[in-house]
Scaffold this motif. Sequence first.
Motif, PDB file in Angstrom:
ATOM      1  N   LEU A 189       0.817  -1.217   0.000  1.00 11.69           N
ATOM      2  CA  LEU A 189       0.000   0.000   0.000  1.00 11.69           C
ATOM      3  C   LEU A 189       0.848   1.263   0.000  1.00 11.69           C
ATOM      4  O   LEU A 189       1.885   1.338   0.676  1.00 11.69           O
ATOM      5  N   THR A 190       0.390   2.264  -0.730  1.00 13.42           N
ATOM      6  CA  THR A 190       0.961   3.608  -0.615  1.00 13.42           C
ATOM      7  C   THR A 190       0.382   4.274   0.636  1.00 13.42           C
ATOM      8  O   THR A 190      -0.583   3.783   1.228  1.00 13.42           O
ATOM      9  N   LYS A 191       0.946   5.430   1.019  1.00 17.04           N
ATOM     10  CA  LYS A 191       0.450   6.123   2.206  1.00 17.04           C
ATOM     11  C   LYS A 191      -1.000   6.569   2.028  1.00 17.04           C
ATOM     12  O   LYS A 191      -1.798   6.503   2.967  1.00 17.04           O
ATOM     13  N   VAL A 192      -1.345   6.983   0.817  1.00 21.18           N
ATOM     14  CA  VAL A 192      -2.708   7.475   0.569  1.00 21.18           C
ATOM     15  C   VAL A 192      -3.721   6.352   0.745  1.00 21.18           C
ATOM     16  O   VAL A 192      -4.758   6.520   1.406  1.00 21.18           O
ATOM     17  N   LYS A 193      -3.438   5.191   0.161  1.00 22.57           N
ATOM     18  CA  LYS A 193      -4.367   4.067   0.288  1.00 22.57           C
ATOM     19  C   LYS A 193      -4.357   3.497   1.706  1.00 22.57           C
ATOM     20  O   LYS A 193      -5.401   3.118   2.249  1.00 22.57           O
ATOM     21  N   ALA A 194      -3.159   3.439   2.307  1.00 20.85           N
ATOM     22  CA  ALA A 194      -3.065   2.887   3.669  1.00 20.85           C
ATOM     23  C   ALA A 194      -3.832   3.751   4.663  1.00 20.85           C
ATOM     24  O   ALA A 194      -4.462   3.232   5.586  1.00 20.85           O
ATOM     25  N   LEU A 195      -3.777   5.062   4.485  1.00 17.10           N
ATOM     26  CA  LEU A 195      -4.521   5.950   5.386  1.00 17.10           C
ATOM     27  C   LEU A 195      -6.011   5.648   5.322  1.00 17.10           C
ATOM     28  O   LEU A 195      -6.698   5.623   6.354  1.00 17.10           O
ATOM     29  N   ALA A 196      -6.520   5.398   4.121  1.00 10.49           N
ATOM     30  CA  ALA A 196      -7.941   5.084   3.970  1.00 10.49           C
ATOM     31  C   ALA A 196      -8.282   3.739   4.595  1.00 10.49           C
ATOM     32  O   ALA A 196      -9.265   3.603   5.329  1.00 10.49           O
ATOM     33  N   ASN A 235       2.279  -4.437   5.162  1.00  9.84           N
ATOM     34  CA  ASN A 235       1.424  -4.112   4.017  1.00  9.84           C
ATOM     35  C   ASN A 235       1.844  -2.831   3.293  1.00  9.84           C
ATOM     36  O   ASN A 235       1.295  -2.509   2.236  1.00  9.84           O
ATOM     37  N   PHE A 236       2.799  -2.079   3.871  1.00  8.07           N
ATOM     38  CA  PHE A 236       3.222  -0.812   3.277  1.00  8.07           C
ATOM     39  C   PHE A 236       4.328  -1.024   2.241  1.00  8.07           C
ATOM     40  O   PHE A 236       5.145  -1.945   2.354  1.00  8.07           O
ATOM     41  N   LYS A 237       4.359  -0.136   1.258  1.00  8.02           N
ATOM     42  CA  LYS A 237       5.476  -0.115   0.316  1.00  8.02           C
ATOM     43  C   LYS A 237       6.740   0.345   1.035  1.00  8.02           C
ATOM     44  O   LYS A 237       6.678   1.072   2.026  1.00  8.02           O
ATOM     45  N   ALA A 238       7.883  -0.066   0.523  1.00 10.37           N
ATOM     46  CA  ALA A 238       9.167   0.326   1.121  1.00 10.37           C
ATOM     47  C   ALA A 238       9.414   1.830   0.922  1.00 10.37           C
ATOM     48  O   ALA A 238       9.015   2.382  -0.110  1.00 10.37           O
ATOM     49  N   PRO A 239      10.068   2.492   1.902  1.00 10.16           N
ATOM     50  CA  PRO A 239      10.438   1.976   3.226  1.00 10.16           C
ATOM     51  C   PRO A 239       9.204   1.877   4.124  1.00 10.16           C
ATOM     52  O   PRO A 239       8.590   2.906   4.440  1.00 10.16           O
ATOM     53  N   SER A 240       8.857   0.656   4.493  1.00 10.74           N
ATOM     54  CA  SER A 240       7.564   0.406   5.133  1.00 10.74           C
ATOM     55  C   SER A 240       7.403   1.120   6.468  1.00 10.74           C
ATOM     56  O   SER A 240       6.341   1.688   6.744  1.00 10.74           O
ATOM     57  N   GLU A 241       8.466   1.126   7.305  1.00 15.24           N
ATOM     58  CA  GLU A 241       8.305   1.736   8.629  1.00 15.24           C
ATOM     59  C   GLU A 241       8.144   3.252   8.530  1.00 15.24           C
ATOM     60  O   GLU A 241       7.366   3.847   9.283  1.00 15.24           O
ATOM     61  N   ALA A 265       4.640   3.926   7.277  1.00 12.03           N
ATOM     62  CA  ALA A 265       3.675   3.638   8.334  1.00 12.03           C
ATOM     63  C   ALA A 265       3.654   4.758   9.370  1.00 12.03           C
ATOM     64  O   ALA A 265       2.582   5.170   9.840  1.00 12.03           O
ATOM     65  N   ALA A 266       4.836   5.249   9.739  1.00  9.38           N
ATOM     66  CA  ALA A 266       4.909   6.324  10.739  1.00  9.38           C
ATOM     67  C   ALA A 266       4.230   7.596  10.229  1.00  9.38           C
ATOM     68  O   ALA A 266       3.500   8.268  10.967  1.00  9.38           O
TER      69      ALA A 266
END
Length: 605
Positions: A24-31, A239-245, A248-249
């Motif tokens: 997931l990108t940040k935009v999709k992960a946020l949703a 589930n996040f794209k790299a760099p995942s951490e 995610a943060a």
Amino acid sequence: MVSKVKRLLIGRPRKSTELEQEKLTKVKALAVLSSDALSSVAYGTEQILLVLVAAGFTAIWYSLPIALAVLALLAILILSYRQTIYAYPQGGGAYIVAKNNLGVSTGLLAGGSLLVDYILTVAVSASAGTDAITSAFPSLHNHSVGIAVTVILILTIINLRGVTESASFIAIPVYLFVVAIVVLILSGVVKYMTQGSHAAVPEIGTAVSNVSLFLLLKAFSSGCSALTGVEAVSNAIPNFKAPSEKNAAKTLMMMGVLLGFMFTGITLLAYWYGITPNEKATVVSQIAESTFGRGGIYFIIQGLTAVILFLAANTAYSAFPLLSFMLAKDKYLPHAFMIRGDRLGFSNGIIFLGVLSALLVAAFHGHTENLIPLYAVGVFIPFTLSQLGMMIRWYRLKPSGWRTKFIINTIGMLTTLTITLIFIITKFANVWMAFLFLPIVMFIFMRIHRHYQNTADELRIQLDKDKPCIKGSTVIVPVSGVTRAVLHSISYAKSLTDNVVAVYIGFDEEEIHKMEQKWEEWNPGVRLIVLRSRYRSIIRPLLKFIDTVEWKTSATDHITILIPQFITKHWWQAALHNQTSILIRTYLMNQKDVVVATVPFHLHK
């Protein structure tokens, strides 16, 4: 037919090499991962007011300082879980943190609490979304259970299609909801500033004689239900794209800012407009009606609120399968939870979550508001254990700048522990069940783990000592007559060994005599043993015969029971025939230490 429906619902299978495309990108992960937390805007303020109005309308001004306390806690949790993300980039959240720093049992308590919380999240979210719909369309009230279960089914299918596809579907309504609430807050503020409020609102600081500390603590704990779902980002880092951490943060921080702004705005508007909880209309519904009237914009906001409440369940659909995978990997849940489905998601966890939450909605007839304190406790226990685990980690490892990190987690631990105790004390009537099912869940984890350990012990071999034992083979073919299925089975048996015997179990002498004559006439080169069954049992005589063969040949031969079975052309035709072969196979595999094999013969008409 089943395969075609499956392909239609969840799409074509994906290759394992396509796994990176599911990140997931940040935009999709946020949703996806913030839908639970953001949806709490729809009921967080309402939960505070429900407690305060018990002391009278004048007490609603206390919602403002209580909301500030909730926001302070949100900030603490965001900072704490941001540290957890960098410390444990493999994900797992409270379960991994507690297990590594506080011991396995504590980790299982955190993991079990979260699993139960995710099930409750889906049930509560589906029911809350249904309530928003029935607020706008009261005629649908009698169909609330059907609506909620249907939505759970749709969300389950969407998530079975894969993380990326479900995120693409969910992102649009989530962001529309955020825009709608922001517009509602700004419009409400402008209207209040220009036109004032038509309601007589109690001034801040007005003394209320029957407001006690207990009541305020209860209201605060109720408002903290708005913080459920904050931990989901730290659980789903893989589930996040790299760099995942890092992604995610950043997603966690964005979620905190949005949640803080929307929760503050709704609480302020509810106070300014003098709104109190109503069985027929939610607080957000009343604010929207006061701001825009009961027109098009009102129904858009209500519709989007209903959608986001439904989609709040999707946070659980993202986090539950990952947490189940980690518990299964550690042998505390069935290994089936580690299997990726056709679309590379952990489909067994998704289906399990959907089924249990639908059953919960049906059991409570769609009235799951009493479960809100229960699932809030379910998430604040892991909150507390996670903070305590991080404190121990910093103290043990003492990395650069560990004192600041230790202080942040200490404040977080003390705060969440206090809130957990407040929940337990003030809402014991709603949360006492947690003290029953959490030990049961942990007991199940332990039993599963013990089974896997025992199985590994029995299956383990000594490479220098244990070698294959070469024996002969005796094949027993149970027969019910002289048929092509029997011919097919005997032909296969004789290709394996010359030591083949056919066994016929007869119920009366006439049948036995006919079978013996026909067998002698056919003469397949295999001896027929006839067993007489006075009580019309097939299993018992066959077992006695196998015992006799075992006693005579166990030292020299492997015993194989080769069962003929014809397969009908159409599935429904199988119901027209006795399934004795299935019964024999099932019983022998559970009772005897022999090889049981089936030789299929396919019918073409």
